[in-house]
Design a protein around this motif. Sequence first.
Motif, PDB file in Angstrom:
ATOM      1  N   ARG A  62       0.747  -1.365   0.049  1.00  0.00           N
ATOM      2  CA  ARG A  62      -0.136   0.108  -0.240  1.00  0.00           C
ATOM      3  C   ARG A  62       0.892   1.266  -0.053  1.00  0.00           C
ATOM      4  O   ARG A  62       2.052   1.293   0.564  1.00  0.00           O
ATOM      5  CB  ARG A  62      -0.890   0.054   1.213  1.00  0.00           C
ATOM      6  N   ALA A  63       0.373   2.366  -0.369  1.00  0.00           N
ATOM      7  CA  ALA A  63       1.056   3.687  -0.360  1.00  0.00           C
ATOM      8  C   ALA A  63       0.232   4.781   0.062  1.00  0.00           C
ATOM      9  O   ALA A  63      -1.161   4.689  -0.326  1.00  0.00           O
ATOM     10  CB  ALA A  63       1.625   3.970  -1.910  1.00  0.00           C
ATOM     11  N   LEU A  64       0.727   5.676   0.678  1.00  0.00           N
ATOM     12  CA  LEU A  64      -0.033   6.736   1.166  1.00  0.00           C
ATOM     13  C   LEU A  64       0.774   8.183   0.755  1.00  0.00           C
ATOM     14  O   LEU A  64       2.016   8.353   1.260  1.00  0.00           O
ATOM     15  CB  LEU A  64      -0.416   6.822   2.591  1.00  0.00           C
ATOM     16  N   ALA A  65       0.194   9.182   0.251  1.00  0.00           N
ATOM     17  CA  ALA A  65       0.866  10.383   0.152  1.00  0.00           C
ATOM     18  C   ALA A  65       0.409  11.555   0.999  1.00  0.00           C
ATOM     19  O   ALA A  65      -0.892  11.729   1.205  1.00  0.00           O
ATOM     20  CB  ALA A  65       0.485  11.017  -1.294  1.00  0.00           C
ATOM     21  N   VAL A  66       1.233  12.151   1.729  1.00  0.00           N
ATOM     22  CA  VAL A  66       0.978  13.208   2.612  1.00  0.00           C
ATOM     23  C   VAL A  66       1.412  14.416   2.283  1.00  0.00           C
ATOM     24  O   VAL A  66       2.769  14.481   2.313  1.00  0.00           O
ATOM     25  CB  VAL A  66       1.197  12.586   4.327  1.00  0.00           C
ATOM     26  N   PHE A  67       0.901  15.425   2.030  1.00  0.00           N
ATOM     27  CA  PHE A  67       1.573  16.642   1.430  1.00  0.00           C
ATOM     28  C   PHE A  67       1.005  17.926   2.035  1.00  0.00           C
ATOM     29  O   PHE A  67      -0.231  17.906   2.277  1.00  0.00           O
ATOM     30  CB  PHE A  67       1.535  16.687   0.037  1.00  0.00           C
ATOM     31  N   SER A  68       1.714  18.991   1.793  1.00  0.00           N
ATOM     32  CA  SER A  68       1.189  20.497   2.092  1.00  0.00           C
ATOM     33  C   SER A  68       1.166  21.263   0.828  1.00  0.00           C
ATOM     34  O   SER A  68       2.038  20.939  -0.132  1.00  0.00           O
ATOM     35  CB  SER A  68       2.032  21.015   3.051  1.00  0.00           C
ATOM     36  N   LEU A  69       0.196  22.406   0.867  1.00  0.00           N
ATOM     37  CA  LEU A  69       0.278  23.151  -0.202  1.00  0.00           C
ATOM     38  C   LEU A  69      -0.123  24.451   0.462  1.00  0.00           C
ATOM     39  O   LEU A  69      -0.914  24.659   1.516  1.00  0.00           O
ATOM     40  CB  LEU A  69      -0.635  22.654  -1.202  1.00  0.00           C
ATOM     41  N   GLY A  70      -0.135  25.426  -0.252  1.00  0.00           N
ATOM     42  CA  GLY A  70      -0.460  27.017   0.128  1.00  0.00           C
ATOM     43  C   GLY A  70      -1.800  27.337  -0.169  1.00  0.00           C
ATOM     44  O   GLY A  70      -2.660  27.944   0.614  1.00  0.00           O
ATOM     45  N   GLY A  71      -2.604  26.543  -1.078  1.00  0.00           N
ATOM     46  CA  GLY A  71      -3.699  26.777  -1.284  1.00  0.00           C
ATOM     47  C   GLY A  71      -5.002  26.397  -0.323  1.00  0.00           C
ATOM     48  O   GLY A  71      -4.564  25.534   0.407  1.00  0.00           O
ATOM     49  N   ARG A  72      -5.928  27.132  -0.582  1.00  0.00           N
ATOM     50  CA  ARG A  72      -7.354  26.783   0.289  1.00  0.00           C
ATOM     51  C   ARG A  72      -8.232  25.570  -0.292  1.00  0.00           C
ATOM     52  O   ARG A  72      -7.753  25.307  -1.386  1.00  0.00           O
ATOM     53  CB  ARG A  72      -8.140  27.920   0.521  1.00  0.00           C
ATOM     54  N   GLU A  73      -8.464  24.866   0.482  1.00  0.00           N
ATOM     55  CA  GLU A  73      -9.177  23.518   0.231  1.00  0.00           C
ATOM     56  C   GLU A  73     -10.328  24.029  -0.870  1.00  0.00           C
ATOM     57  O   GLU A  73     -10.182  23.123  -1.960  1.00  0.00           O
ATOM     58  CB  GLU A  73     -10.023  22.837   1.339  1.00  0.00           C
ATOM     59  N   HIS A  74     -11.117  25.098  -0.745  1.00  0.00           N
ATOM     60  CA  HIS A  74     -12.000  25.260  -1.910  1.00  0.00           C
ATOM     61  C   HIS A  74     -11.264  25.498  -3.471  1.00  0.00           C
ATOM     62  O   HIS A  74     -12.208  25.509  -4.478  1.00  0.00           O
ATOM     63  CB  HIS A  74     -12.940  26.509  -1.756  1.00  0.00           C
ATOM     64  N   MET A  75     -10.043  25.631  -3.532  1.00  0.00           N
ATOM     65  CA  MET A  75      -9.536  25.946  -4.773  1.00  0.00           C
ATOM     66  C   MET A  75      -9.348  24.669  -5.509  1.00  0.00           C
ATOM     67  O   MET A  75      -8.795  24.574  -6.589  1.00  0.00           O
ATOM     68  CB  MET A  75      -8.090  26.614  -4.620  1.00  0.00           C
ATOM     69  N   PHE A  76      -9.657  23.442  -4.752  1.00  0.00           N
ATOM     70  CA  PHE A  76      -9.333  22.040  -5.455  1.00  0.00           C
ATOM     71  C   PHE A  76     -10.648  21.348  -5.489  1.00  0.00           C
ATOM     72  O   PHE A  76     -11.322  21.426  -4.649  1.00  0.00           O
ATOM     73  CB  PHE A  76      -8.217  21.382  -4.769  1.00  0.00           C
ATOM     74  N   GLY A  77     -10.851  20.717  -6.464  1.00  0.00           N
ATOM     75  CA  GLY A  77     -12.003  20.031  -6.707  1.00  0.00           C
ATOM     76  C   GLY A  77     -12.809  20.280  -7.915  1.00  0.00           C
ATOM     77  O   GLY A  77     -12.458  20.867  -8.718  1.00  0.00           O
ATOM     78  N   PRO A  78     -14.072  19.291  -8.239  1.00  0.00           N
ATOM     79  CA  PRO A  78     -14.671  19.623  -9.337  1.00  0.00           C
ATOM     80  C   PRO A  78     -15.252  21.202  -9.477  1.00  0.00           C
ATOM     81  O   PRO A  78     -15.704  21.594  -8.531  1.00  0.00           O
ATOM     82  CB  PRO A  78     -15.885  18.855  -9.164  1.00  0.00           C
ATOM     83  N   GLY A  79     -14.825  21.673 -10.828  1.00  0.00           N
ATOM     84  CA  GLY A  79     -15.229  22.930 -10.922  1.00  0.00           C
ATOM     85  C   GLY A  79     -14.624  24.270 -10.216  1.00  0.00           C
ATOM     86  O   GLY A  79     -15.083  25.110 -10.400  1.00  0.00           O
ATOM     87  N   SER A  80     -13.505  23.742  -9.421  1.00  0.00           N
ATOM     88  CA  SER A  80     -12.684  24.680  -8.840  1.00  0.00           C
ATOM     89  C   SER A  80     -11.639  25.393  -9.785  1.00  0.00           C
ATOM     90  O   SER A  80     -11.504  24.727 -10.664  1.00  0.00           O
ATOM     91  CB  SER A  80     -11.988  24.066  -7.742  1.00  0.00           C
ATOM     92  N   LEU A  81     -10.975  26.308  -8.968  1.00  0.00           N
ATOM     93  CA  LEU A  81      -9.978  27.091  -9.789  1.00  0.00           C
ATOM     94  C   LEU A  81      -8.763  26.166 -10.222  1.00  0.00           C
ATOM     95  O   LEU A  81      -8.569  26.148 -11.637  1.00  0.00           O
ATOM     96  CB  LEU A  81      -9.320  28.037  -8.674  1.00  0.00           C
ATOM     97  N   HIS A  82      -8.281  25.282  -9.685  1.00  0.00           N
ATOM     98  CA  HIS A  82      -7.147  24.545  -9.878  1.00  0.00           C
ATOM     99  C   HIS A  82      -7.615  23.150 -10.294  1.00  0.00           C
ATOM    100  O   HIS A  82      -6.663  22.370 -10.854  1.00  0.00           O
ATOM    101  CB  HIS A  82      -6.079  24.381  -8.916  1.00  0.00           C
ATOM    102  N   GLY A  83      -8.834  22.741 -10.278  1.00  0.00           N
ATOM    103  CA  GLY A  83      -9.279  21.350 -10.716  1.00  0.00           C
ATOM    104  C   GLY A  83      -9.186  20.505  -9.553  1.00  0.00           C
ATOM    105  O   GLY A  83      -8.730  20.658  -8.609  1.00  0.00           O
ATOM    106  N   GLU A  84      -9.103  19.129  -9.896  1.00  0.00           N
ATOM    107  CA  GLU A  84      -9.144  18.159  -8.763  1.00  0.00           C
ATOM    108  C   GLU A  84      -7.501  17.688  -8.420  1.00  0.00           C
ATOM    109  O   GLU A  84      -6.959  17.552  -9.331  1.00  0.00           O
ATOM    110  CB  GLU A  84      -9.791  16.863  -9.397  1.00  0.00           C
ATOM    111  N   LEU A  85      -7.345  17.290  -7.280  1.00  0.00           N
ATOM    112  CA  LEU A  85      -6.082  16.889  -6.866  1.00  0.00           C
ATOM    113  C   LEU A  85      -5.770  15.345  -7.177  1.00  0.00           C
ATOM    114  O   LEU A  85      -4.843  15.120  -7.699  1.00  0.00           O
ATOM    115  CB  LEU A  85      -5.836  17.049  -5.368  1.00  0.00           C
ATOM    116  N   GLU A  86      -6.672  14.488  -7.092  1.00  0.00           N
ATOM    117  CA  GLU A  86      -6.337  12.988  -7.377  1.00  0.00           C
ATOM    118  C   GLU A  86      -6.250  12.609  -8.712  1.00  0.00           C
ATOM    119  O   GLU A  86      -5.606  11.847  -9.377  1.00  0.00           O
ATOM    120  CB  GLU A  86      -7.290  12.285  -6.567  1.00  0.00           C
ATOM    121  N   THR A  87      -7.379  13.331  -9.493  1.00  0.00           N
ATOM    122  CA  THR A  87      -7.362  12.936 -10.928  1.00  0.00           C
ATOM    123  C   THR A  87      -6.793  13.649 -11.841  1.00  0.00           C
ATOM    124  O   THR A  87      -6.997  13.533 -13.187  1.00  0.00           O
ATOM    125  CB  THR A  87      -8.733  12.607 -11.289  1.00  0.00           C
ATOM    126  N   GLY A  88      -6.361  14.887 -11.345  1.00  0.00           N
ATOM    127  CA  GLY A  88      -5.714  16.046 -12.058  1.00  0.00           C
ATOM    128  C   GLY A  88      -4.434  16.509 -11.568  1.00  0.00           C
ATOM    129  O   GLY A  88      -3.361  15.765 -12.207  1.00  0.00           O
TER     130      GLY A  88
END
Length: 247
Positions: A150-176
Amino acid sequence: MDSPETEKQAGTHTVLLIHAHSEADSFVSAMRDTIRNELAGEGWTITESDLYAMGFNPVLSPSDFPSRKNEDHLVYALEQRHAYETGTLPAEITEEIAKVLAADLLIFTFPIFWFSLPAILKGWIDRVWISGPFYGGRRIYGSGGLRGKRALAVFSLGGREHMFGPGSLHGELETGLLRHFLQGTLGYTGLEVIAPFTAYHVPYLSQNERAGMLEQLRRYVADLDSHPVLPMPNLDAFDASFAPLGA
């Protein structure tokens, strides 16, 4: 309460922590330490690759292959496989490969740089994630060389949560944003990829907010089996040339 037998089994599990941050007092390092402490308390055997502390050289080079199979033209993947089979890879690479192969769980801790991984982590993958023991031919995804781990990625970033996901500014994290890593590296080699833990907006959080996020991470790691696994391609849906069946 766990039985002695359960505790004994838990103690046989090995986790490899792959850490990519230069500063020991960083939030990413605090996340690594939180993971280490939680899993050590659960009886896991801990191995680590602290890439900056090791001074790991991230640059893939022809010098990695002192005895080439093809002296006329260098194809990295083929020479990596040949060097692994003949035992001529540099020790720094064979040691890292051995750590990966011995681990039941791989956990990566790193900051997001420009929608991607830090260069030192990408370079570690380039030099360590080699053809042969990890993948090759149809030995990918569910048939990859690292299947069963198994593998797990644990990471930090400067953006806010609402900036990522469907229809968001930056798009989806996992599939994009991180598909190249979560699917193209981890899933591709057969790993079961646990949904990642993301620490949002970290540079702008208060100490209390950071402490709360570390506690969230501790609970996340303490209950790994409850988290979803990212979907990966099923080779049964493709023919011998990887064309979709019925296409």
